[in-house]
Motif scaffolding. Structure first.
Motif: not given
Length: 288
Positions: A55, A58, A68, A70, A79
């Motif tokens: 997280n 990201s 990107h 996940i 990722i």
């Protein structure tokens, strides 16, 4: 939840994403860490089991508008992003030496935070003190050691087959490291545990010392009582002067009492050395 996970959870909530420069340098730290895979041409892959970790990574990418996705691979979050999408948006890790020498301290701290989030871990301090960060390759080992020393944290390095890492085994240095990366709650928790461990250690040492002293007192008392009994059986006891008789009788009546406390029971109290002298005299007469 492990101690490491709690730290990464706390760092994931760190609200410093408004500062684009700090975001860039924290991302740089991730790229130096050991969970980055660049084996596929023009693609960077970051893999971790920690949802807090993925997280955070990201959020950093989104903050700089870096595309990107996940995905899941077994138990790991993954990722993937294209190298070209990062170009010009973060400092080049190849320039880490220059960055260490020229950047502001807050940027250097951000790099270290990214490196730890990327591939760092800390043992539960209740068991032992051990912090370790695995790096992407040997190229960055010396640079990260230099970076941490510049920030006041002493680390050691370890190189094994296909593994390059820095580690810390001293509680005080780990505490400094946690403060450095902004894990303030973790610092407080770590210090609480460290203080409790030190107090338990002191208590144990005190108990052991007291036990040793008690054993010493008991062993000496046994020898003293044996000498007094020997004098009584041989008829020599009555020939002792009154001072020796008095301390002899007190010892028989109080076999586990310290010399200091025995001295206080005398009609004319004396200190430890006075009692010790009299009992030694009794033993010399008994063994003479």
């Amino acid at each position: 939840m492990s101690f490491s996970s709690k730290i990464k959870q706390e760092l994931n909530k760190t609200s410093n994403l408004a500062n684009k420069e700090i975001v860039k340098y924290e991302l740089l730290g991730y790229l130096v860490s050991g969970n980055i895979d660049e084996t596929t041409k023009n693609v960077i892959k970051f893999s971790t089991e920690s949802d807090y970790n993925i997280n955070r990574f990201s959020k950093l990418l989104a903050n700089l508008n870096i595309n990107h996705n996940i995905e899941m691979s077994g138990k790991n979050f993954v990722i993937k992003l294209k190298v070209k999408d990062m170009e010009g948006k973060i400092p080049y890790k190849e320039n880490l030496n220059q960055i260490i020498n020229e950047s502001k301290e807050e940027y250097l701290r951000a790099i270290v935070r990214g490196i730890f989030l990327g591939s760092g871990s800390i043992n539960n301090p209740e068991n032992k003190y051990h912090l370790e960060i695995v790096l992407n390759d040997e190229t960055y080992l010396e640079k990260v050691v230099e970076l941490l020393k510049k920030l006041g944290v002493n680390v050691k390095k370890m190189v094994t087959k296909n593994k390059y890492s820095v580690y810390i085994k001293e509680g005080e240095e780990i505490s400094k490291f946690l403060a450095l990366i902004g894990a303030n709650k973790a610092v407080m928790n770590f210090e609480d545990i460290r203080i409790q461990k030190e107090m338990r250690g002191k208590v144990n040492r005190l108990v052991n010392c007291e036990a040793a002293n008690l054993n010493k007192t008991i062993n000496a008392s046994v020898e003293q009582i044996a000498a007094i009994r020997k004098l009584q059986q041989s008829g020599k006891f009555n020939k002792l002067d009154d001072n020796l008789k008095e301390i002899a009788m007190l010892r028989l009546e109080n076999p586990d009492m310290s010399l200091v406390d025995l001295g206080k029971l005398l009609q004319q109290p004396v200190g430890k050395s006075g009692v010790n002298y009299r009992l030694k005299k009794i033993m010399e007469i008994a063994n003479g």
